[in-house]
Write an enzyme that holds these catalytic residues in place. Structure first.
Site, PDB file in Angstrom:
ATOM      1  CG  ASP A   1      29.618  61.502  65.135  1.00  0.00           C
ATOM      2  OD1 ASP A   1      29.194  60.459  64.591  1.00  0.00           O
ATOM      3  OD2 ASP A   1      30.685  62.059  64.806  1.00  0.00           O
TER       4      ASP A   1
ATOM      5  CG  ASP B   1      16.966  73.757  68.691  1.00  0.00           C
ATOM      6  OD1 ASP B   1      16.017  72.937  68.628  1.00  0.00           O
ATOM      7  OD2 ASP B   1      16.778  74.988  68.751  1.00  0.00           O
TER       8      ASP B   1
ATOM      9  CE1 TYR C   1      24.221  63.990  55.628  1.00  0.00           C
ATOM     10  CE2 TYR C   1      25.430  62.083  54.838  1.00  0.00           C
ATOM     11  CZ  TYR C   1      25.214  63.052  55.793  1.00  0.00           C
ATOM     12  OH  TYR C   1      26.006  63.076  56.911  1.00  0.00           O
TER      13      TYR C   1
ATOM     14  CE  LYS D   1      15.498  74.792  64.176  1.00  0.00           C
ATOM     15  NZ  LYS D   1      15.867  75.119  65.563  1.00  0.00           N
TER      16      LYS D   1
ATOM     17  CG  ASP E   1      26.442  62.544  60.099  1.00  0.00           C
ATOM     18  OD1 ASP E   1      27.051  61.502  60.370  1.00  0.00           O
ATOM     19  OD2 ASP E   1      27.005  63.597  59.737  1.00  0.00           O
TER      20      ASP E   1
HETATM   21  C1  IPM Z   1      28.451  58.300  59.057  1.00  0.00           C
HETATM   22  C2  IPM Z   1      29.524  59.101  58.371  1.00  0.00           C
HETATM   23  C3  IPM Z   1      29.138  59.330  56.907  1.00  0.00           C
HETATM   24  C4  IPM Z   1      27.837  60.101  56.891  1.00  0.00           C
HETATM   25  C5  IPM Z   1      30.205  60.016  56.036  1.00  0.00           C
HETATM   26  C6  IPM Z   1      31.530  59.313  56.103  1.00  0.00           C
HETATM   27  C7  IPM Z   1      29.743  60.145  54.612  1.00  0.00           C
HETATM   28  O1  IPM Z   1      29.745  60.291  59.047  1.00  0.00           O
HETATM   29  O2  IPM Z   1      28.177  57.171  58.613  1.00  0.00           O
HETATM   30  O3  IPM Z   1      27.891  58.798  60.033  1.00  0.00           O
HETATM   31  O4  IPM Z   1      27.849  61.339  56.970  1.00  0.00           O
HETATM   32  O5  IPM Z   1      26.795  59.474  56.783  1.00  0.00           O
HETATM   33 MG    MG Z   2      28.695  60.460  60.894  1.00  0.00          MG
END
Ligand code: IPM
Ligand code: MG
Length: 360
Positions: free
Chosen positions: A252, A224, A141, A192, A248
């Site tokens: 999710d 993975d 990032y 990884k 990240d």
């Molecule tokens: C998160 C979001 C952010 C990230 C984006 C909005 C920059 O997806 O906080 O997980 O990738 O960190």
């Molecule tokens: Mg995110």
């Protein structure tokens, strides 16, 4: 001493969900003795509109002066054509980097009431309680060089750099081991290392730090496989630690185990426990302004704030219990609605949590 809480609603549903969380903070101040002052500021697209920058000087000053920050979400279609440096997401990355909020805690806890809302079989997710510790201020990032360049043959090439210094791995590893010590004492480091040198170093440093925490059972998993295991048998995990981008993605996935991405709070901490608290979901411009958004992840982020930055774990427990109570009463925003429950709006959900808090 009065604590300063900076509230940054941001964009899209950020404004609606933060408004509900502020209701909760106000009740904690009025009726539960929380000594805090709430200041509001701008970030993301809202900050670009007001100040011409997604993390403007005025917000920087407020953020540095705050004891804790509550953030909604950033991003919106109307900002998609801005130069990359001015996009809302840069505001979020900017504040994380500026305040050195390197340790991002993303708990995925399945509320028993919501087992039916998960797309996985109830027995796979029942009683799920995992903590993802995501490195937040390094990795791909932030790595340089980055950009899109013109090659000699006239073709363009995009490039980013995945870098981690030993010191960065060392501090996030300590953070994760310390959290594991307070939980089930099992830590899985996700990397990884079979392909990337930077992850070979990650593996080695985490292993070294682990020697200082002999009580914690440390394991390593390639990302993975970790993604697969998270969906196959998520309860095998207690604490997971990983880099910025893997974290990240995995968080999710972990969110959906709990039924909805609208249910996951997070804390991003610096070395001294100062923190920023936000739901892990985005600004959801498609449902913004319609009272459809789930404010519970943001309200639970207030719970994390009380626990990690304001030293008020008793109040944190009350907030969590109030959230539990409204779910038990069958109240659901549309993302967690199933037959037989009552569908409520964003504001109705916030009001219900406040009522449950006062009733407890
Ligand atoms: C998160 C979001 C952010 C990230 C984006 C909005 C920059 O997806 O906080 O997980 O990738 O960190
Ligand atoms: Mg995110």
């Amino acid at each position: 001493m009065t604590k300063k809480i900076l509230v940054l609603p941001g964009d899209g549903i950020g404004k609606e969900i933060v408004a509900e969380a502020v209701k909760v903070i106000n009740v904690l101040k009025a009726d539960f003795g929380l000594d805090a002052e709430v200041v509001e500021g701008v970030i993301g697209g809202a900050a670009y509109d007001a100040e011409g920058h997604p993390y403007p000087e005025v917000t920087q000053q407020q953020a540095r002066a705050a004891d804790a920050i509550l953030l909604g979400a950033v991003g919106g279609y109307e900002y998609d054509d801005l130069p990359r440096d001015l996009r809302p997401e840069r505001g979020l990355l900017g504040i994380r980097a500026d305040l050195e909020l390197f340790s991002n805690l993303r708990p995925a806890i399945l509320n028993a009431e919501l087992a039916d809302a998960s797309s996985l079989k109830p027995e796979v997710v029942a009683d799920l309680d995992i903590m993802i510790v995501r490195e937040l201020t390094g990795g791909i990032y932030f790595g340089e060089p980055r950009g899109i360049r013109n090659l000699e043959n006239g073709e363009r090439q995009g490039y980013n750099t995945l870098v981690y210094k030993e010191s960065e791995i060392d501090r996030i590893a300590h953070s994760a081991f310390q959290i594991a010590m307070k939980r089930d004492k099992r830590l899985c480091s996700v990397d990884k290392a079979n392909v990337l040198e930077v992850m070979e170093l990650w593996h080695e440093v985490v292993e070294r730090v682990g020697k200082e925490y002999p009580e914690v059972e440390l394991s390593h998993m390639y990302v993975d496989n970790a993604a697969m295991q998270l969906v196959k048998d998520p309860k095998q995990f207690d604490v997971m630690v990983t880099g910025n981008m893997f974290g990240d993605i995995l968080s999710d996935a972990a969110a959906m185990l709990t039924g909805s991405i609208g249910m996951l709070p997070s804390a991003s901490l610096d070395a001294n426990g100062k923190g920023m608290y936000e739901p892990i979901h985005g600004s959801a411009p498609d449902i913004a302004g319609q009272g459809l958004a789930n404010p519970l992840a943001t309200i639970m982020s207030v719970g994390m704030m009380l626990r990690y930055s304001l030293d008020q774990s008793e109040l944190a427990g009350k907030v969590d219990a109030a959230v539990e109570a409204v779910l038990k009463a069958g109240l659901r925003t549309q993302d967690i609605y199933v037959d037989g429950t009552s569908k409520v709006s964003t504001a109705e959900m916030g009001d219900a949590v406040v009522k449950a808090l006062l009733a407890a």
